[in-house]
Write a protein that holds these residues in place. Sequence first.
Motif, PDB file in Angstrom:
ATOM      1  N   PHE A  48       0.795  -1.222   0.000  1.00 19.22           N
ATOM      2  CA  PHE A  48       0.000   0.000   0.000  1.00 19.22           C
ATOM      3  C   PHE A  48       0.831   1.278   0.000  1.00 19.22           C
ATOM      4  N   ARG A  49       2.151   1.147  -0.013  1.00 20.48           N
ATOM      5  CA  ARG A  49       3.038   2.318  -0.051  1.00 20.48           C
ATOM      6  C   ARG A  49       3.224   2.779  -1.493  1.00 20.48           C
ATOM      7  N   PRO A  50       3.163   4.097  -1.733  1.00 20.74           N
ATOM      8  CA  PRO A  50       3.458   4.603  -3.080  1.00 20.74           C
ATOM      9  C   PRO A  50       4.879   4.234  -3.481  1.00 20.74           C
ATOM     10  N   ARG A  51       5.071   3.819  -4.722  1.00 18.78           N
ATOM     11  CA  ARG A  51       6.403   3.412  -5.160  1.00 18.78           C
ATOM     12  C   ARG A  51       6.644   3.654  -6.645  1.00 18.78           C
ATOM     13  N   CYS A  52       5.996   4.659  -7.183  1.00 23.24           N
ATOM     14  CA  CYS A  52       6.220   4.989  -8.584  1.00 23.24           C
ATOM     15  C   CYS A  52       7.622   5.573  -8.748  1.00 23.24           C
ATOM     16  N   PRO A  53       8.363   5.055  -9.719  1.00 24.63           N
ATOM     17  CA  PRO A  53       9.704   5.580  -9.944  1.00 24.63           C
ATOM     18  C   PRO A  53       9.648   7.030 -10.430  1.00 24.63           C
ATOM     19  N   GLU A  54      10.700   7.762 -10.141  1.00 26.97           N
ATOM     20  CA  GLU A  54      10.811   9.159 -10.543  1.00 26.97           C
ATOM     21  C   GLU A  54      12.078   9.350 -11.374  1.00 26.97           C
ATOM     22  N   GLN A  55      12.069  10.424 -12.173  1.00 27.78           N
ATOM     23  CA  GLN A  55      13.236  10.715 -12.999  1.00 27.78           C
ATOM     24  C   GLN A  55      13.290  12.209 -13.308  1.00 27.78           C
ATOM     25  N   ASP A  56      14.498  12.751 -13.324  1.00 31.78           N
ATOM     26  CA  ASP A  56      14.705  14.121 -13.771  1.00 31.78           C
ATOM     27  C   ASP A  56      14.762  14.132 -15.293  1.00 31.78           C
ATOM     28  N   VAL A  57      14.168  15.170 -15.893  1.00 35.69           N
ATOM     29  CA  VAL A  57      14.172  15.319 -17.348  1.00 35.69           C
ATOM     30  C   VAL A  57      14.622  16.739 -17.671  1.00 35.69           C
ATOM     31  N   GLU A  58      15.658  16.833 -18.485  1.00 36.70           N
ATOM     32  CA  GLU A  58      16.181  18.127 -18.911  1.00 36.70           C
ATOM     33  C   GLU A  58      15.365  18.629 -20.104  1.00 36.70           C
ATOM     34  N   LEU A  59      14.806  19.810 -19.954  1.00 39.73           N
ATOM     35  CA  LEU A  59      14.068  20.448 -21.044  1.00 39.73           C
ATOM     36  C   LEU A  59      14.954  21.558 -21.593  1.00 39.73           C
ATOM     37  N   PRO A  60      15.518  21.366 -22.787  1.00 40.80           N
ATOM     38  CA  PRO A  60      16.453  22.345 -23.348  1.00 40.80           C
ATOM     39  C   PRO A  60      15.868  23.763 -23.354  1.00 40.80           C
ATOM     40  N   GLY A  61      16.663  24.688 -22.849  1.00 40.81           N
ATOM     41  CA  GLY A  61      16.258  26.085 -22.813  1.00 40.81           C
ATOM     42  C   GLY A  61      15.315  26.434 -21.673  1.00 40.81           C
ATOM     43  N   VAL A  62      14.921  25.426 -20.881  1.00 39.71           N
ATOM     44  CA  VAL A  62      13.972  25.649 -19.785  1.00 39.71           C
ATOM     45  C   VAL A  62      14.601  25.272 -18.448  1.00 39.71           C
ATOM     46  N   GLY A  63      15.101  24.061 -18.347  1.00 35.44           N
ATOM     47  CA  GLY A  63      15.676  23.562 -17.101  1.00 35.44           C
ATOM     48  C   GLY A  63      15.279  22.118 -16.868  1.00 35.44           C
ATOM     49  N   THR A  64      15.473  21.667 -15.662  1.00 29.44           N
ATOM     50  CA  THR A  64      15.200  20.278 -15.300  1.00 29.44           C
ATOM     51  C   THR A  64      13.902  20.185 -14.504  1.00 29.44           C
ATOM     52  N   VAL A  65      13.063  19.244 -14.894  1.00 31.44           N
ATOM     53  CA  VAL A  65      11.841  18.943 -14.144  1.00 31.44           C
ATOM     54  C   VAL A  65      11.943  17.506 -13.648  1.00 31.44           C
ATOM     55  N   ARG A  66      11.137  17.172 -12.658  1.00 33.35           N
ATOM     56  CA  ARG A  66      11.100  15.799 -12.129  1.00 33.35           C
ATOM     57  C   ARG A  66       9.692  15.263 -12.326  1.00 33.35           C
ATOM     58  N   VAL A  67       9.611  14.067 -12.906  1.00 32.81           N
ATOM     59  CA  VAL A  67       8.324  13.418 -13.134  1.00 32.81           C
ATOM     60  C   VAL A  67       8.331  12.041 -12.492  1.00 32.81           C
ATOM     61  N   ARG A  68       7.152  11.491 -12.327  1.00 29.20           N
ATOM     62  CA  ARG A  68       7.018  10.134 -11.773  1.00 29.20           C
ATOM     63  C   ARG A  68       6.136   9.311 -12.701  1.00 29.20           C
ATOM     64  N   GLY A  69       6.225   8.013 -12.525  1.00 27.54           N
ATOM     65  CA  GLY A  69       5.321   7.128 -13.235  1.00 27.54           C
ATOM     66  C   GLY A  69       3.918   7.246 -12.664  1.00 27.54           C
ATOM     67  N   LEU A  70       2.950   6.869 -13.460  1.00 25.45           N
ATOM     68  CA  LEU A  70       1.551   6.875 -13.032  1.00 25.45           C
ATOM     69  C   LEU A  70       1.187   5.521 -12.435  1.00 25.45           C
ATOM     70  N   THR A  71       0.294   5.537 -11.471  1.00 26.18           N
ATOM     71  CA  THR A  71      -0.185   4.281 -10.892  1.00 26.18           C
ATOM     72  C   THR A  71      -1.171   3.622 -11.856  1.00 26.18           C
ATOM     73  N   ARG A  72      -1.446   2.381 -11.630  1.00 27.83           N
ATOM     74  CA  ARG A  72      -2.422   1.675 -12.458  1.00 27.83           C
ATOM     75  C   ARG A  72      -3.773   2.365 -12.382  1.00 27.83           C
ATOM     76  N   ALA A  73      -4.189   2.784 -11.190  1.00 25.56           N
ATOM     77  CA  ALA A  73      -5.482   3.464 -11.033  1.00 25.56           C
ATOM     78  C   ALA A  73      -5.515   4.747 -11.853  1.00 25.56           C
ATOM     79  N   GLU A  74      -4.416   5.496 -11.862  1.00 24.37           N
ATOM     80  CA  GLU A  74      -4.359   6.728 -12.649  1.00 24.37           C
ATOM     81  C   GLU A  74      -4.438   6.437 -14.141  1.00 24.37           C
ATOM     82  N   VAL A  75      -3.719   5.409 -14.599  1.00 22.00           N
ATOM     83  CA  VAL A  75      -3.759   5.034 -16.016  1.00 22.00           C
ATOM     84  C   VAL A  75      -5.179   4.620 -16.410  1.00 22.00           C
ATOM     85  N   LEU A  76      -5.844   3.864 -15.540  1.00 17.66           N
ATOM     86  CA  LEU A  76      -7.221   3.458 -15.832  1.00 17.66           C
ATOM     87  C   LEU A  76      -8.150   4.668 -15.908  1.00 17.66           C
ATOM     88  N   GLU A  77      -7.976   5.629 -15.004  1.00 20.36           N
ATOM     89  CA  GLU A  77      -8.803   6.842 -15.019  1.00 20.36           C
ATOM     90  C   GLU A  77      -8.560   7.649 -16.288  1.00 20.36           C
TER      91      GLU A  77
END
Length: 107
Positions: free
Chosen positions: A9-38
Amino acid sequence: MAVDKSALFRPRCPEQDVELPGVGTVRVRGLTRAEVLEIGKGVNDGKSMEPYSLSLAMVDPQLTEDEVRQWVRVATFGELEQLNHVINELSGIAGRADKEAYKSPPE
């Protein structure tokens, strides 16, 4: 070995930094199965779910759906395509046709 039920029951979606050229770095995570279904329900109803899905996946900075809509109006296609690709990879749905992935999430 038995699993500790609380670990399920603990959240465990992997996260990753993504470099957006000319903007900077953002951090995103994977979506849960429930989110993908929604998201899939919206896609099946013919709705554009990109602002919603990006608002869920953005870790830093956190963005609302309205803020994502503002961003979409000024961002290049490639910038958001790169983010969506990383999010799909982290969510375990990469390699599937985009709309099909949201219609039928992996078992």
